[in-house]
Design a protein around this motif. Structure first.
Motif, PDB file in Angstrom:
ATOM      1  N   LEU A  43      12.508  10.264   3.964  1.00  0.00           N
ATOM      2  CA  LEU A  43      12.382  10.826   2.624  1.00  0.00           C
ATOM      3  C   LEU A  43      11.095  10.307   1.974  1.00  0.00           C
ATOM      4  CD1 LEU A  43      13.840  12.569   0.532  1.00  0.00           C
ATOM      5  CD2 LEU A  43      15.067  10.525  -0.191  1.00  0.00           C
ATOM      6  N   ALA A  44      10.280  11.204   1.419  1.00  0.00           N
ATOM      7  CA  ALA A  44       8.975  10.826   0.867  1.00  0.00           C
ATOM      8  C   ALA A  44       8.803  11.167  -0.607  1.00  0.00           C
ATOM      9  CB  ALA A  44       7.861  11.505   1.662  1.00  0.00           C
ATOM     10  N   GLU A  45       9.488  12.189  -1.071  1.00  0.00           N
ATOM     11  CA  GLU A  45       9.317  12.605  -2.468  1.00  0.00           C
ATOM     12  C   GLU A  45      10.506  13.448  -2.898  1.00  0.00           C
ATOM     13  OE1 GLU A  45       5.787  15.003  -2.752  1.00  0.00           O
ATOM     14  OE2 GLU A  45       6.452  16.330  -1.151  1.00  0.00           O
ATOM     15  N   ILE A  46      10.760  13.437  -4.201  1.00  0.00           N
ATOM     16  CA  ILE A  46      11.831  14.245  -4.777  1.00  0.00           C
ATOM     17  C   ILE A  46      11.286  14.971  -6.002  1.00  0.00           C
ATOM     18  CG2 ILE A  46      14.007  14.127  -6.074  1.00  0.00           C
ATOM     19  CD1 ILE A  46      14.969  12.034  -4.197  1.00  0.00           C
ATOM     20  N   PHE A  47      11.681  16.223  -6.142  1.00  0.00           N
ATOM     21  CA  PHE A  47      11.376  17.020  -7.331  1.00  0.00           C
ATOM     22  C   PHE A  47      12.717  17.423  -7.942  1.00  0.00           C
ATOM     23  CE2 PHE A  47       7.979  17.677  -4.300  1.00  0.00           C
ATOM     24  CZ  PHE A  47       6.847  17.453  -5.065  1.00  0.00           C
ATOM     25  N   LEU A  48      12.835  17.341  -9.255  1.00  0.00           N
ATOM     26  CA  LEU A  48      14.040  17.785  -9.957  1.00  0.00           C
ATOM     27  C   LEU A  48      13.657  18.866 -10.955  1.00  0.00           C
ATOM     28  CD1 LEU A  48      15.958  14.481 -10.814  1.00  0.00           C
ATOM     29  CD2 LEU A  48      16.663  16.269  -9.226  1.00  0.00           C
ATOM     30  N   HIS A  49      14.368  19.972 -10.903  1.00  0.00           N
ATOM     31  CA  HIS A  49      14.105  21.082 -11.816  1.00  0.00           C
ATOM     32  C   HIS A  49      15.406  21.423 -12.528  1.00  0.00           C
ATOM     33  CE1 HIS A  49      12.494  24.725 -13.471  1.00  0.00           C
ATOM     34  NE2 HIS A  49      13.417  25.438 -12.869  1.00  0.00           N
ATOM     35  N   ALA A  50      15.330  21.554 -13.831  1.00  0.00           N
ATOM     36  CA  ALA A  50      16.472  21.987 -14.630  1.00  0.00           C
ATOM     37  C   ALA A  50      16.180  23.424 -15.072  1.00  0.00           C
ATOM     38  CB  ALA A  50      16.670  21.080 -15.834  1.00  0.00           C
ATOM     39  N   PRO A  51      16.697  24.419 -14.336  1.00  0.00           N
ATOM     40  CA  PRO A  51      16.385  25.819 -14.641  1.00  0.00           C
ATOM     41  C   PRO A  51      16.650  26.171 -16.107  1.00  0.00           C
ATOM     42  CG  PRO A  51      17.604  25.664 -12.594  1.00  0.00           C
ATOM     43  CD  PRO A  51      17.622  24.296 -13.221  1.00  0.00           C
TER      44      PRO A  51
ATOM     45  N   LYS B 146       0.826  -1.205   0.000  1.00  0.00           N
ATOM     46  CA  LYS B 146       0.000   0.000   0.000  1.00  0.00           C
ATOM     47  C   LYS B 146       0.866   1.264   0.000  1.00  0.00           C
ATOM     48  CE  LYS B 146      -3.811   2.190   2.201  1.00  0.00           C
ATOM     49  NZ  LYS B 146      -4.653   2.418   3.298  1.00  0.00           N
ATOM     50  N   ARG B 147       0.423   2.243  -0.752  1.00  0.00           N
ATOM     51  CA  ARG B 147       1.137   3.515  -0.822  1.00  0.00           C
ATOM     52  C   ARG B 147       0.901   4.309   0.454  1.00  0.00           C
ATOM     53  NH1 ARG B 147      -0.135   8.343  -5.079  1.00  0.00           N
ATOM     54  NH2 ARG B 147       1.495   9.755  -4.387  1.00  0.00           N
ATOM     55  N   GLU B 148       1.990   4.802   1.032  1.00  0.00           N
ATOM     56  CA  GLU B 148       1.909   5.616   2.238  1.00  0.00           C
ATOM     57  C   GLU B 148       1.592   7.057   1.834  1.00  0.00           C
ATOM     58  OE1 GLU B 148       4.628   6.455   6.205  1.00  0.00           O
ATOM     59  OE2 GLU B 148       5.342   5.078   4.663  1.00  0.00           O
ATOM     60  N   THR B 149       0.525   7.604   2.393  1.00  0.00           N
ATOM     61  CA  THR B 149       0.129   8.964   2.018  1.00  0.00           C
ATOM     62  C   THR B 149       0.980   9.998   2.744  1.00  0.00           C
ATOM     63  OG1 THR B 149      -1.584   8.989   3.701  1.00  0.00           O
ATOM     64  CG2 THR B 149      -2.244   8.307   1.483  1.00  0.00           C
ATOM     65  N   LEU B 150       1.108  11.132   2.096  1.00  0.00           N
ATOM     66  CA  LEU B 150       1.890  12.235   2.651  1.00  0.00           C
ATOM     67  C   LEU B 150       0.997  13.203   3.408  1.00  0.00           C
ATOM     68  CD1 LEU B 150       3.780  12.825  -0.642  1.00  0.00           C
ATOM     69  CD2 LEU B 150       4.883  12.184   1.475  1.00  0.00           C
ATOM     70  N   PRO B 151       1.524  13.819   4.462  1.00  0.00           N
ATOM     71  CA  PRO B 151       0.751  14.865   5.135  1.00  0.00           C
ATOM     72  C   PRO B 151       0.589  16.061   4.193  1.00  0.00           C
ATOM     73  CG  PRO B 151       2.961  14.698   6.078  1.00  0.00           C
ATOM     74  CD  PRO B 151       2.825  13.597   5.074  1.00  0.00           C
TER      75      PRO B 151
ATOM     76  N   VAL C  37      10.607   7.788  -8.604  1.00  0.00           N
ATOM     77  CA  VAL C  37      11.323   7.621  -7.335  1.00  0.00           C
ATOM     78  C   VAL C  37      10.410   7.955  -6.163  1.00  0.00           C
ATOM     79  CG1 VAL C  37      13.185   8.597  -5.916  1.00  0.00           C
ATOM     80  CG2 VAL C  37      13.640   7.882  -8.262  1.00  0.00           C
ATOM     81  N   SER C  38       9.630   9.009  -6.288  1.00  0.00           N
ATOM     82  CA  SER C  38       8.704   9.384  -5.212  1.00  0.00           C
ATOM     83  C   SER C  38       7.688   8.276  -4.949  1.00  0.00           C
ATOM     84  CB  SER C  38       7.985  10.691  -5.563  1.00  0.00           C
ATOM     85  OG  SER C  38       8.918  11.749  -5.662  1.00  0.00           O
ATOM     86  N   LEU C  39       7.157   7.679  -6.002  1.00  0.00           N
ATOM     87  CA  LEU C  39       6.214   6.562  -5.824  1.00  0.00           C
ATOM     88  C   LEU C  39       6.885   5.379  -5.124  1.00  0.00           C
ATOM     89  CD1 LEU C  39       4.278   6.702  -9.196  1.00  0.00           C
ATOM     90  CD2 LEU C  39       3.324   7.056  -6.904  1.00  0.00           C
ATOM     91  N   LEU C  40       8.123   5.080  -5.491  1.00  0.00           N
ATOM     92  CA  LEU C  40       8.845   4.000  -4.814  1.00  0.00           C
ATOM     93  C   LEU C  40       9.034   4.307  -3.329  1.00  0.00           C
ATOM     94  CD1 LEU C  40      11.528   3.197  -7.525  1.00  0.00           C
ATOM     95  CD2 LEU C  40       9.711   1.668  -6.737  1.00  0.00           C
TER      96      LEU C  40
END
Length: 95
Positions: A36-44, A2-7, A62-65
């Motif tokens: 660690l729950a999620e990662i965002f990557l931004h290429a400016p 089951k996926r753990e939900t984030l606050p 990766v965040s889903l994993l």
């Protein structure tokens, strides 16, 4: 599994780095217990490019994993590139 939900509100941190001549900004969100729950990557400056699309897609996967309780260490051994750098930085205290 089951996926753990984030606050709705969660701690986060960011850092910038360069990989293969491209600048990135990585941001991580954490579960209430600090994991660690999620990662965002931004290429400016790369909005709408394949580079940004790939960064978005790998960060989502990766965040889903992470939300399915796969450890950052396990993921990091399976990936390369900017997301591996981000996982390494953000999971320093989780090993």
């Amino acid at each position: 599994m089951k996926r753990e939900t984030l606050p709705n509100r969660r701690a986060n941190s960011s850092f910038s780095f360069e990989f293969e001549g491209h600048q990135y900004r990585a941001t991580a969100g954490r579960f209430a217990d600090g994991r660690l729950a999620e990662i965002f990557l931004h290429a400016p400056g790369k909005l709408g490019t394949p580079l940004q699309s790939n960064a978005d897609n790998v960060a989502i996967l990766v965040s889903l994993l992470l939300q399915h309780n796969v450890s950052p260490e396990t993921i990091r051994h399976s990936v390369t590139g900017p997301v591996a750098i981000a996982l390494s930085e953000f999971s320093e205290g989780e090993r």
